[in-house]
Design a protein around this motif. Sequence first.
Motif: not given
Length: 268
Positions: A10-21
């Motif tokens: 879950i942490d990795d998923l949120f790191l992967s999308i952070k810059e786009y939101y």
Amino acid sequence: MKTSDFEKVIDDLFLSIKEYYPPKLFSAMEYAVKSGGKRIRPQLCFLSADFCDVPQDSVLPFALAIELIHSYSLVHDDLPCMDNDILRRGKPTVHAAFGEATALLVGDALLNLAYETLFSAAKTDTDVLSACKLIAECAGGQGMIGGQAMEFENDSFTENDLYVLDKKKTGMLIKCAVLSPAYLSGSPEKISALASFSDYAGLAFQIADDLIDVEKEEKTSFVNVCGKEKASSLLRSLRAKAYVSLAKWPDRNSELLSFFDKLAYRNI
């Protein structure tokens, strides 16, 4: 998969999308998903994969998507137009912490992120596509959302009504967590058995909730409609049926059945 390892996913998923939101939306989404849930549905997904001899990595997108869908459903369930709750798991609900408009968008964003996760896994594998379709059906109008709508469209419920309501609202996400790995097993027999098992597990989970909170006077509580003794009897019957459904695989069923008992008899 250990819960701590799933939290890392879950942490990795949120790191992967952070810059786009947008920052506030991202923070509220992360808050909603990482607010201390027990990850019951992902655990069931991984246990089902083990039962079916399917690698856990293969069902990780299913487990992740189902947890995102579950999280979004709680955010929307807490909204003022629904249950109007200001606390969940001892913390302010998303709309209480970030505002109602952001909470609405958080639910929308998490649902879409769930399907992005599924589509990234699907590719051209027809078994994976079938499992993804199952998850979408269980989360939508014929499943969880349909059950939620039933709750708000009716003023009172009979025992039979509750079977239908709880199978949809609570049971369908448990069903797809258990059943989606079976789609990758190539075993129609296991798919059938786990479909039955998941139906019993979903209903037992909800009845256990009603028995834990025996003081609530909600119109959708089995205890309120049927009485505590009848609800307890139903729970015992569901346990017996769940055990029978997996009886053909005594060398493989122990972890799933043990988890069923944890769901059905927690804090009672």
